[in-house]
Scaffold this motif. Structure first.
Motif, PDB file in Angstrom:
ATOM      1  N   SER A  23       0.819  -1.200   0.000  1.00 38.95           N
ATOM      2  CA  SER A  23       0.000   0.000   0.000  1.00 38.95           C
ATOM      3  C   SER A  23       0.862   1.263   0.000  1.00 38.95           C
ATOM      4  O   SER A  23       0.590   2.217  -0.737  1.00 38.95           O
ATOM      5  CB  SER A  23      -0.914   0.003   1.218  1.00 38.95           C
ATOM      6  OG  SER A  23      -1.603   1.222   1.303  1.00 38.95           O
ATOM      7  N   TRP A  27       1.047   3.981  -2.990  1.00 35.64           N
ATOM      8  CA  TRP A  27       0.755   5.370  -2.639  1.00 35.64           C
ATOM      9  C   TRP A  27       1.897   6.295  -3.054  1.00 35.64           C
ATOM     10  O   TRP A  27       1.667   7.350  -3.635  1.00 35.64           O
ATOM     11  CB  TRP A  27       0.494   5.468  -1.139  1.00 35.64           C
ATOM     12  CG  TRP A  27       0.245   6.863  -0.659  1.00 35.64           C
ATOM     13  CD1 TRP A  27      -0.894   7.592  -0.787  1.00 35.64           C
ATOM     14  CD2 TRP A  27       1.178   7.708   0.023  1.00 35.64           C
ATOM     15  NE1 TRP A  27      -0.741   8.834  -0.220  1.00 35.64           N
ATOM     16  CE2 TRP A  27       0.537   8.932   0.285  1.00 35.64           C
ATOM     17  CE3 TRP A  27       2.490   7.546   0.440  1.00 35.64           C
ATOM     18  CZ2 TRP A  27       1.154   9.981   0.933  1.00 35.64           C
ATOM     19  CZ3 TRP A  27       3.112   8.600   1.093  1.00 35.64           C
ATOM     20  CH2 TRP A  27       2.438   9.796   1.328  1.00 35.64           C
ATOM     21  N   GLU A  49      -6.993  10.960  -0.501  1.00 38.88           N
ATOM     22  CA  GLU A  49      -7.653  10.218  -1.581  1.00 38.88           C
ATOM     23  C   GLU A  49      -6.699   9.215  -2.229  1.00 38.88           C
ATOM     24  O   GLU A  49      -7.079   8.085  -2.541  1.00 38.88           O
ATOM     25  CB  GLU A  49      -8.204  11.181  -2.631  1.00 38.88           C
ATOM     26  CG  GLU A  49      -8.858  10.500  -3.812  1.00 38.88           C
ATOM     27  CD  GLU A  49     -10.031   9.599  -3.429  1.00 38.88           C
ATOM     28  OE1 GLU A  49     -10.275   8.608  -4.140  1.00 38.88           O
ATOM     29  OE2 GLU A  49     -10.695   9.878  -2.417  1.00 38.88           O
ATOM     30  N   GLN A  50      -5.454   9.612  -2.406  1.00 44.27           N
ATOM     31  CA  GLN A  50      -4.466   8.684  -2.970  1.00 44.27           C
ATOM     32  C   GLN A  50      -4.222   7.504  -2.030  1.00 44.27           C
ATOM     33  O   GLN A  50      -4.021   6.375  -2.475  1.00 44.27           O
ATOM     34  CB  GLN A  50      -3.150   9.413  -3.258  1.00 44.27           C
ATOM     35  CG  GLN A  50      -3.230  10.404  -4.387  1.00 44.27           C
ATOM     36  CD  GLN A  50      -3.679   9.764  -5.690  1.00 44.27           C
ATOM     37  OE1 GLN A  50      -3.195   8.722  -6.082  1.00 44.27           O
ATOM     38  NE2 GLN A  50      -4.635  10.392  -6.339  1.00 44.27           N
ATOM     39  N   ARG A  52      -6.478   6.226   0.051  1.00 48.94           N
ATOM     40  CA  ARG A  52      -7.645   5.344  -0.084  1.00 48.94           C
ATOM     41  C   ARG A  52      -7.559   4.509  -1.357  1.00 48.94           C
ATOM     42  O   ARG A  52      -7.859   3.309  -1.344  1.00 48.94           O
ATOM     43  CB  ARG A  52      -8.942   6.162  -0.083  1.00 48.94           C
ATOM     44  CG  ARG A  52      -9.383   6.593   1.299  1.00 48.94           C
ATOM     45  CD  ARG A  52     -10.788   7.183   1.281  1.00 48.94           C
ATOM     46  NE  ARG A  52     -10.873   8.431   0.518  1.00 48.94           N
ATOM     47  CZ  ARG A  52     -10.568   9.625   1.003  1.00 48.94           C
ATOM     48  NH1 ARG A  52     -10.159   9.749   2.238  1.00 48.94           N
ATOM     49  NH2 ARG A  52     -10.685  10.706   0.241  1.00 48.94           N
ATOM     50  N   ARG A  53      -7.147   5.127  -2.435  1.00 49.86           N
ATOM     51  CA  ARG A  53      -7.002   4.393  -3.698  1.00 49.86           C
ATOM     52  C   ARG A  53      -5.941   3.314  -3.578  1.00 49.86           C
ATOM     53  O   ARG A  53      -6.101   2.208  -4.092  1.00 49.86           O
ATOM     54  CB  ARG A  53      -6.638   5.355  -4.833  1.00 49.86           C
ATOM     55  CG  ARG A  53      -7.780   6.260  -5.239  1.00 49.86           C
ATOM     56  CD  ARG A  53      -7.401   7.152  -6.399  1.00 49.86           C
ATOM     57  NE  ARG A  53      -7.182   6.337  -7.582  1.00 49.86           N
ATOM     58  CZ  ARG A  53      -6.274   6.612  -8.517  1.00 49.86           C
ATOM     59  NH1 ARG A  53      -5.507   7.674  -8.402  1.00 49.86           N
ATOM     60  NH2 ARG A  53      -6.138   5.833  -9.559  1.00 49.86           N
ATOM     61  N   ARG A  56      -7.373   0.362  -1.700  1.00 53.97           N
ATOM     62  CA  ARG A  56      -8.303  -0.416  -2.534  1.00 53.97           C
ATOM     63  C   ARG A  56      -7.550  -1.316  -3.495  1.00 53.97           C
ATOM     64  O   ARG A  56      -7.910  -2.484  -3.662  1.00 53.97           O
ATOM     65  CB  ARG A  56      -9.242   0.511  -3.289  1.00 53.97           C
ATOM     66  CG  ARG A  56     -10.360   1.059  -2.421  1.00 53.97           C
ATOM     67  CD  ARG A  56     -11.417   1.748  -3.252  1.00 53.97           C
ATOM     68  NE  ARG A  56     -10.875   2.903  -3.953  1.00 53.97           N
ATOM     69  CZ  ARG A  56     -11.188   4.155  -3.685  1.00 53.97           C
ATOM     70  NH1 ARG A  56     -12.051   4.426  -2.741  1.00 53.97           N
ATOM     71  NH2 ARG A  56     -10.643   5.145  -4.354  1.00 53.97           N
ATOM     72  N   LEU A  57      -6.515  -0.792  -4.116  1.00 55.13           N
ATOM     73  CA  LEU A  57      -5.694  -1.617  -5.010  1.00 55.13           C
ATOM     74  C   LEU A  57      -4.999  -2.732  -4.241  1.00 55.13           C
ATOM     75  O   LEU A  57      -4.920  -3.871  -4.709  1.00 55.13           O
ATOM     76  CB  LEU A  57      -4.647  -0.748  -5.718  1.00 55.13           C
ATOM     77  CG  LEU A  57      -5.115   0.011  -6.932  1.00 55.13           C
ATOM     78  CD1 LEU A  57      -4.045   0.988  -7.380  1.00 55.13           C
ATOM     79  CD2 LEU A  57      -5.465  -0.938  -8.038  1.00 55.13           C
TER      80      LEU A  57
END
Length: 78
Positions: A23, A27, A49-50, A52-53, A56-57
């Protein structure tokens, strides 16, 4: 039955051990790329936001990799 439970345990363990470093890596790559594209520092909201993305990935990549890795090393449980 015990082999299946052990296989699942190792899949979950490997995915959990990889989640944080993967993660952070995703990021960092995303933030650097976005900063270069925008040619400015990102705001706190954009950084969040980055993050969170990236999580998720990571939630998709790590379990898939863990299953494939365990299948290639120990095979399918009997």
């Amino acid at each position: 039955m015990m082999e299946t439970a052990l296989f699942v345990f190792y899949v979950v363990l490997l995915a959990a051990m990889l989640a944080y470093p993967v993660s952070r890596w995703i990021w960092a790559l995303a933030v650097r790329s976005l900063q270069r594209g925008l040619e400015r520092e990102l705001t706190e909201a954009e950084l969040a936001e980055q993050k969170r993305r990236a999580w998720r990935l990571t939630a998709v990549i790590c379990p898939v990799f863990s299953v494939l890795f365990n299948l290639s090393t120990v095979g399918w449980p009997q």
